[in-house]
Design a protein around this motif. Structure first.
Motif, PDB file in Angstrom:
ATOM      1  N   ARG A 140    -112.479   2.635   6.344  1.00 50.25           N
ATOM      2  CA  ARG A 140    -112.811   3.981   5.949  1.00 50.25           C
ATOM      3  C   ARG A 140    -113.553   4.603   7.022  1.00 50.25           C
ATOM      4  O   ARG A 140    -114.032   5.723   7.008  1.00 50.25           O
ATOM      5  CB  ARG A 140    -113.342   3.791   4.583  1.00 50.25           C
ATOM      6  CG  ARG A 140    -112.073   3.352   3.614  1.00 50.25           C
ATOM      7  CD  ARG A 140    -112.845   3.090   2.100  1.00 50.25           C
ATOM      8  NE  ARG A 140    -113.878   4.128   1.475  1.00 50.25           N
ATOM      9  CZ  ARG A 140    -113.358   5.382   0.919  1.00 50.25           C
ATOM     10  NH1 ARG A 140    -111.873   5.167   0.993  1.00 50.25           N
ATOM     11  NH2 ARG A 140    -114.079   6.131   0.701  1.00 50.25           N
ATOM     12  N   ALA A 198    -111.502   5.969   9.708  1.00 54.83           N
ATOM     13  CA  ALA A 198    -110.951   7.468   9.009  1.00 54.83           C
ATOM     14  C   ALA A 198    -112.139   8.345   8.760  1.00 54.83           C
ATOM     15  O   ALA A 198    -111.952   9.741   8.462  1.00 54.83           O
ATOM     16  CB  ALA A 198    -110.488   7.161   7.626  1.00 54.83           C
ATOM     17  N   LEU A 234    -114.463   8.402   6.278  1.00 58.14           N
ATOM     18  CA  LEU A 234    -114.634   8.538   4.908  1.00 58.14           C
ATOM     19  C   LEU A 234    -116.072   7.629   4.413  1.00 58.14           C
ATOM     20  O   LEU A 234    -116.451   7.693   3.228  1.00 58.14           O
ATOM     21  CB  LEU A 234    -113.545   7.905   3.973  1.00 58.14           C
ATOM     22  CG  LEU A 234    -112.238   8.816   4.107  1.00 58.14           C
ATOM     23  CD1 LEU A 234    -111.048   7.950   3.304  1.00 58.14           C
ATOM     24  CD2 LEU A 234    -112.346  10.033   3.256  1.00 58.14           C
ATOM     25  N   CYS A 257    -114.024  13.858   9.185  1.00 60.08           N
ATOM     26  CA  CYS A 257    -112.939  13.447   8.654  1.00 60.08           C
ATOM     27  C   CYS A 257    -111.717  14.174   8.707  1.00 60.08           C
ATOM     28  O   CYS A 257    -110.369  13.632   9.021  1.00 60.08           O
ATOM     29  CB  CYS A 257    -113.091  12.587   7.508  1.00 60.08           C
ATOM     30  SG  CYS A 257    -113.164  13.604   6.212  1.00 60.08           S
ATOM     31  N   VAL A 296    -105.787  11.626  10.686  1.00 61.52           N
ATOM     32  CA  VAL A 296    -105.529   9.931  10.543  1.00 61.52           C
ATOM     33  C   VAL A 296    -104.545  10.313   9.557  1.00 61.52           C
ATOM     34  O   VAL A 296    -104.606  10.784   8.687  1.00 61.52           O
ATOM     35  CB  VAL A 296    -106.959   9.561  10.198  1.00 61.52           C
ATOM     36  CG1 VAL A 296    -106.859   8.125   9.426  1.00 61.52           C
ATOM     37  CG2 VAL A 296    -107.976   9.410  11.255  1.00 61.52           C
ATOM     38  N   TYR A 310    -103.412   7.679   6.666  1.00 58.52           N
ATOM     39  CA  TYR A 310    -104.257   6.592   6.108  1.00 58.52           C
ATOM     40  C   TYR A 310    -103.421   6.474   4.562  1.00 58.52           C
ATOM     41  O   TYR A 310    -102.958   7.292   3.997  1.00 58.52           O
ATOM     42  CB  TYR A 310    -105.482   7.133   5.675  1.00 58.52           C
ATOM     43  CG  TYR A 310    -106.207   6.173   4.524  1.00 58.52           C
ATOM     44  CD1 TYR A 310    -106.596   4.903   5.089  1.00 58.52           C
ATOM     45  CD2 TYR A 310    -107.179   6.717   3.744  1.00 58.52           C
ATOM     46  CE1 TYR A 310    -107.249   4.031   4.195  1.00 58.52           C
ATOM     47  CE2 TYR A 310    -108.001   5.877   2.992  1.00 58.52           C
ATOM     48  CZ  TYR A 310    -108.171   4.501   3.196  1.00 58.52           C
ATOM     49  OH  TYR A 310    -108.743   3.921   2.379  1.00 58.52           O
ATOM     50  N   ALA A 311    -103.278   4.909   4.519  1.00 57.03           N
ATOM     51  CA  ALA A 311    -102.701   4.560   3.016  1.00 57.03           C
ATOM     52  C   ALA A 311    -103.688   3.495   2.529  1.00 57.03           C
ATOM     53  O   ALA A 311    -103.839   2.393   2.906  1.00 57.03           O
ATOM     54  CB  ALA A 311    -101.232   3.905   3.333  1.00 57.03           C
ATOM     55  N   PRO A 312    -104.139   4.276   1.443  1.00 60.38           N
ATOM     56  CA  PRO A 312    -105.208   3.103   0.905  1.00 60.38           C
ATOM     57  C   PRO A 312    -104.553   1.977   0.148  1.00 60.38           C
ATOM     58  O   PRO A 312    -103.566   1.947  -0.122  1.00 60.38           O
ATOM     59  CB  PRO A 312    -105.807   4.242   0.013  1.00 60.38           C
ATOM     60  CG  PRO A 312    -105.009   5.418  -0.533  1.00 60.38           C
ATOM     61  CD  PRO A 312    -104.103   5.431   0.765  1.00 60.38           C
ATOM     62  N   GLN A 313    -105.640   1.108  -0.698  1.00 64.62           N
ATOM     63  CA  GLN A 313    -105.172  -0.100  -1.186  1.00 64.62           C
ATOM     64  C   GLN A 313    -104.211  -0.067  -2.349  1.00 64.62           C
ATOM     65  O   GLN A 313    -103.120  -0.733  -2.370  1.00 64.62           O
ATOM     66  CB  GLN A 313    -106.213  -0.597  -1.998  1.00 64.62           C
ATOM     67  CG  GLN A 313    -107.167  -1.526  -0.782  1.00 64.62           C
ATOM     68  CD  GLN A 313    -108.230  -2.382  -1.451  1.00 64.62           C
ATOM     69  OE1 GLN A 313    -108.796  -1.797  -2.494  1.00 64.62           O
ATOM     70  NE2 GLN A 313    -108.747  -3.333  -0.933  1.00 64.62           N
ATOM     71  N   SER A 357    -101.470   5.415  -4.551  1.00 64.58           N
ATOM     72  CA  SER A 357    -102.272   6.577  -4.860  1.00 64.58           C
ATOM     73  C   SER A 357    -101.201   7.812  -4.527  1.00 64.58           C
ATOM     74  O   SER A 357    -101.688   8.797  -4.074  1.00 64.58           O
ATOM     75  CB  SER A 357    -103.594   6.656  -4.044  1.00 64.58           C
ATOM     76  OG  SER A 357    -104.347   5.839  -4.340  1.00 64.58           O
ATOM     77  N   LEU A 358    -100.039   7.850  -5.353  1.00 63.25           N
ATOM     78  CA  LEU A 358     -99.075   8.833  -5.035  1.00 63.25           C
ATOM     79  C   LEU A 358     -99.486   9.786  -6.293  1.00 63.25           C
ATOM     80  O   LEU A 358    -100.008   9.376  -7.288  1.00 63.25           O
ATOM     81  CB  LEU A 358     -97.774   8.386  -5.310  1.00 63.25           C
ATOM     82  CG  LEU A 358     -97.372   7.431  -4.236  1.00 63.25           C
ATOM     83  CD1 LEU A 358     -95.784   6.965  -4.245  1.00 63.25           C
ATOM     84  CD2 LEU A 358     -97.158   8.062  -2.793  1.00 63.25           C
ATOM     85  N   TYR A 359     -99.621  10.894  -5.989  1.00 64.61           N
ATOM     86  CA  TYR A 359     -99.888  12.125  -7.082  1.00 64.61           C
ATOM     87  C   TYR A 359     -98.949  11.934  -8.256  1.00 64.61           C
ATOM     88  O   TYR A 359     -97.762  12.128  -8.187  1.00 64.61           O
ATOM     89  CB  TYR A 359     -99.921  13.380  -6.475  1.00 64.61           C
ATOM     90  CG  TYR A 359    -101.043  13.677  -5.539  1.00 64.61           C
ATOM     91  CD1 TYR A 359    -102.447  13.148  -5.639  1.00 64.61           C
ATOM     92  CD2 TYR A 359    -100.784  14.274  -4.225  1.00 64.61           C
ATOM     93  CE1 TYR A 359    -103.524  13.291  -4.681  1.00 64.61           C
ATOM     94  CE2 TYR A 359    -101.559  14.345  -3.413  1.00 64.61           C
ATOM     95  CZ  TYR A 359    -102.818  13.831  -3.474  1.00 64.61           C
ATOM     96  OH  TYR A 359    -103.850  13.809  -2.304  1.00 64.61           O
ATOM     97  N   PRO A 360     -99.505  11.412  -9.502  1.00 62.07           N
ATOM     98  CA  PRO A 360     -98.378  11.128 -10.481  1.00 62.07           C
ATOM     99  C   PRO A 360     -97.792  12.586 -11.017  1.00 62.07           C
ATOM    100  O   PRO A 360     -96.840  12.211 -11.653  1.00 62.07           O
ATOM    101  CB  PRO A 360     -99.642  10.610 -11.775  1.00 62.07           C
ATOM    102  CG  PRO A 360    -100.805  10.885 -11.311  1.00 62.07           C
ATOM    103  CD  PRO A 360    -100.908  11.254  -9.985  1.00 62.07           C
ATOM    104  N   ARG A 364     -95.929   9.025   3.552  1.00 63.25           N
ATOM    105  CA  ARG A 364     -97.055  10.206   3.443  1.00 63.25           C
ATOM    106  C   ARG A 364     -98.142  10.234   4.600  1.00 63.25           C
ATOM    107  O   ARG A 364     -98.474  10.997   4.849  1.00 63.25           O
ATOM    108  CB  ARG A 364     -97.498   9.911   2.101  1.00 63.25           C
ATOM    109  CG  ARG A 364     -98.431  11.485   1.464  1.00 63.25           C
ATOM    110  CD  ARG A 364     -98.819  11.245   0.124  1.00 63.25           C
ATOM    111  NE  ARG A 364     -99.830  10.092  -0.095  1.00 63.25           N
ATOM    112  CZ  ARG A 364    -100.367   9.708  -1.185  1.00 63.25           C
ATOM    113  NH1 ARG A 364     -99.940  10.661  -2.194  1.00 63.25           N
ATOM    114  NH2 ARG A 364    -101.074   8.755  -1.102  1.00 63.25           N
ATOM    115  N   ASP A 387    -104.282   0.121   4.294  1.00 64.00           N
ATOM    116  CA  ASP A 387    -105.275  -0.955   3.694  1.00 64.00           C
ATOM    117  C   ASP A 387    -104.487  -1.493   2.703  1.00 64.00           C
ATOM    118  O   ASP A 387    -104.193  -0.941   1.644  1.00 64.00           O
ATOM    119  CB  ASP A 387    -106.308  -0.218   3.320  1.00 64.00           C
ATOM    120  CG  ASP A 387    -107.568  -1.008   2.817  1.00 64.00           C
ATOM    121  OD1 ASP A 387    -107.549  -2.068   3.039  1.00 64.00           O
ATOM    122  OD2 ASP A 387    -108.544  -0.363   2.189  1.00 64.00           O
TER     123      ASP A 387
END
Lengths: 485, 216
Positions: free
Chosen positions: B45, B48, B50, B75, B80, B82-85, B88-91, B147, B159
């Motif tokens: 982070r 990135a 953040l 940022c 960058v 970045y794929a977080p833990q 986190s795709l927008y539902p 993404r 991550d």
């Protein structure tokens, strides 16, 4: 703004004779009455709220799910409606006129009406506590061989205490802020005292100086709430595994029904009886309803918009504000409506054309209810990972697009709930509307107060039914979302 | 090339590791492992933008992002991926909308080309009209990777992208990331708490602990 007003009130001139009189003869009585009322309402509301939350969380009985929702409906009744209805119920024209020997217009009568109106806060929050972490501790105690009652007392109750305390603080704030019910019972609290100093002694500076006490008390309660809640509301996730509820049978159903007779059926019945006996002036009722809906919609939409903007901006802002700054606006919720009106008149009284405008009334609503919008949207936002916005920020997507495409849809449960909460609160709001409305602009709440102050209960009945009817829709919507699931 | 010099990671103004220095050349994927809570996510982070760096320098392809702890490039300008833990795709968006949202500003033709290219590489062509809740864990991770790369970034950060999926699939997804980094010729970091797994994906593995960063 409140802080500025408090400082200015001590710097500016004051009517010494009025201030000295109030300070020497009345202030102690106001403060002592407020404190007594606070303690009694907290105790009664906590007993009712925790008892019924425990009953529906750990017990099983016929009609449990239906009654569980019904127990929240008193949220639709403002305290001042309970106050005049119950005063009327025991009077010569009421349905319990035979009990006229029983003096309802007393301290305990006021405690009863305020508790009926405010216990749902404690009930709802205790229910959340019991149905999340509380139920797991209850089960653990049961597995270890404790009886259901002991499992509740030593397992679920202590671990759910932070939720109960949050409810207690909300009830405290509402009790201090109450104006309508205390006024109908002619019980002089600090809030009533401020109103009297202003409209009885015609001394705004004295009212402002008295407000300082309530500003201080409100700040203390809000700070206590923040401090107490810090790291203590462990989780809000409802326990997905159904707990093994004890079968309580019809006895529990009967208890709920008896209570709801006093909280719901009796007041509604009395209102309907009064309204059927009086000649309804429909054009006036329609006009009052329109005024109420217009001001409530303007207020709820405006405050909700800014609440959403504040939370959504904080989520994408690279600058992290300190918790103190974030919590600062929350103090507004700790200020009674009378105090906010006093502060606004004190600060803007000299501005020509500003006093008595709808804009100023909306500003008053904003100071009082903006914290409600922030906390409701903020709580919903805690369930939406920050990653969603961070990823869009990293991709250099414009802030407005992030608001429109990400924040609005993802925070929808929060801002929708916040809108409904705000709408109900403004429909029911009395002191600020009463003091700050433009000349000739009456709402349902102010009309109910005017009629009930004169003892014209039959005339107050129809506007009261309309308030309860409008609020009920919103309350049922909340019930469907919070408990119905 | 990603260059990190004497970077100190801080959480709540407390230093959590000794100063870190390392380089990752273009086209190389470095796997970063280490015990929980040591600061792997904080490191990602911080790169990135953040998370604020305590001190030290971060630069990519000669452009200094952070110098002596002072942010020089915010940022949103670092380009960058970045794929977080969590995936986190927008539902509320389909796979295609999840990808096109990150290509705003480009014309429709370019957007379509980019999306088609990444979904083919990641073998999710048949999932473009699905919503995130209709995807399996592995598919959701692949969309998250798509993404991260669709916007043509100059550095890729993943991550714990491989956590929560079974080992076979994790190796397969890891190798896709390795291929992407190599084809795009950009530096990449893949964080995973599973050292054995990271060794199977890339020969360049580092371990982060409170004493700093060590190449293994």
């Amino acid at each position: 703004m409140p802080f500025m007003a408090v400082i200015l009130s001590f710097l500016g001139p004051i009517d010494e004779s009025v201030w000295e009189h109030i300070k020497d003869y009345l202030l102690f009585e106001y403060a002592s009455n407020t404190l007594q009322l606070l303690v009694a309402v907290i105790a009664t509301s906590s007993l009712i709220g925790v008892f019924f939350a425990a009953l529906v969380s750990f017990g099983d009985f016929p009609g449990r799910r239906f009654l569980m929702g019904c127990l929240l409906t008193p949220l639709a009744f403002p305290a001042y409606i309970y106050a005049f209805v119950y005063t009327g119920v025991f009077s010569y024209s009421g349905i319990l006129a035979s009990l006229e020997f029983f003096s309802f217009r007393s301290f305990w009568g006021l405690v009863f009406t305020l508790s009926l109106s405010f216990y749902p806060y404690i009930y709802l929050l205790s229910f959340q506590g019991f149905s999340s972490i509380g139920s797991r501790f209850y089960e653990m105690a049961m597995v270890n061989g404790l009886s259901p009652l002991k499992s509740f007392c030593s397992g679920a109750l202590p671990i759910s205490f932070p939720w109960i305390m949050t409810g207690v603080i909300l009830v405290s704030l509402e009790t201090i802020a109450d104006f309508g019910a205390a006024s109908i019972f002619s019980f002089d609290t600090l809030t009533i005292g401020i109103y009297k100093a202003w409209f009885g002694f015609f001394s705004l500076p004295t009212a402002m100086r008295m407000s300082t006490i309530l500003v201080g008390l409100g700040i203390l309660l809000i700070l206590f709430k923040q401090y107490y809640q810090k790291d203590k509301l462990y989780e809000n996730k409802v326990n997905s595994t159904p707990i093994n509820r004890i079968n309580l049978g019809w006895m529990a159903t009967f208890t709920c029904v008896i209570f709801l007779t006093f909280a719901l059926t009796l007041p509604l019945l009395q209102l309907i009886l009064w309204s059927s006996g009086s000649e309804a002036q429909w054009p006036q009722i329609i006009k009052l309803s329109a005024h109420t809906l217009i001001i409530s919609l303007i207020g709820a939409i405006g405050i909700n918009f800014f609440g959403f903007l504040a939370i959504a901006s904080m989520r994408i802002s690279p600058i992290k504000l300190s918790p103190f700054l974030i919590n600062l606006p929350l103090i507004g919720y700790g200020l009674p409506g009378t105090v906010i009106a006093t502060i606004i008149f004190f600060l803007f009284g000299g501005v020509h054309g500003f006093i008595g405008s709808l804009l100023l009334l909306v500003l008053a609503y904003f100071i009082r209810f903006f914290p409600l919008a922030m906390t409701t949207i903020g709580s919903a936002g805690k369930r939406v990972p920050l990653y969603f916005e961070e990823l869009a920020v990293l991709a250099n997507i414009p802030r407005l697009t992030i608001f429109k495409k990400i924040s609005i849809p993802l925070l929808k449960p929060g801002w929708l709930l916040s809108f409904v909460f705000l709408f109900i609160e403004i429909v029911k709001e009395l002191p600020m509307t009463l003091i700050m409305r433009p000349t000739g602009y009456s709402t349902l709440a102010t009309k109910v107060f005017e009629f009930s102050s004169e003892g014209e209960w039959a005339h107050a009945a129809i506007p009261s039914i309309v308030i309860v009817f409008i609020s009920s829709f919103s309350v049922i919507w909340i019930i469907a979302r919070k408990i119905g699931k | 090339m990603l260059e990190i010099r004497d970077l100190e990671l801080e959480v709540n103004k407390k230093r959590i590791t000794k100063p870190i220095s390392f380089d990752i050349p273009c086209g190389e994927l470095t796997c970063l492992s280490g015990p929980s809570g040591v600061g792997k996510t904080t490191l990602i982070r911080t790169i990135a933008g953040l998370h604020k760096a305590g001190s030290g320098t971060i630069s990519v392809n000669g452009v200094c992002f952070v110098k002596d702890g002072k942010e020089l490039v915010p940022c949103h300008l670092r380009k960058v991926g970045y794929a977080p833990q969590e995936p986190s795709l927008y539902p509320h968006m389909t796979v295609k909308e999840n990808l096109s949202f990150f290509l705003r500003g480009l014309n429709l033709e370019t957007q379509t080309k980019r999306i088609e290219s990444v979904i083919e590489q990641l073998q999710i062509t048949d999932k473009v009209d699905c919503y995130p809740h209709q995807l399996s864990g592995g598919q959701a991770q692949r969309v998250a990777i798509a993404r991260a790369i669709v916007n043509d970034p100059q550095i890729l950060l993943f991550d714990e992208t491989l956590s929560g999926i079974h080992t076979e699939l994790a190796i397969k997804v890891g190798q896709i990331i390795l291929k992407m980094v190599s084809e795009k010729n950009i530096p990449g970091i893949l964080v995973s708490h599973d050292l054995e797994l990271t060794k199977k994906i890339s020969p360049n593995t580092c371990v982060l602990n409170s004493q700093g960063l060590k190449r293994s």
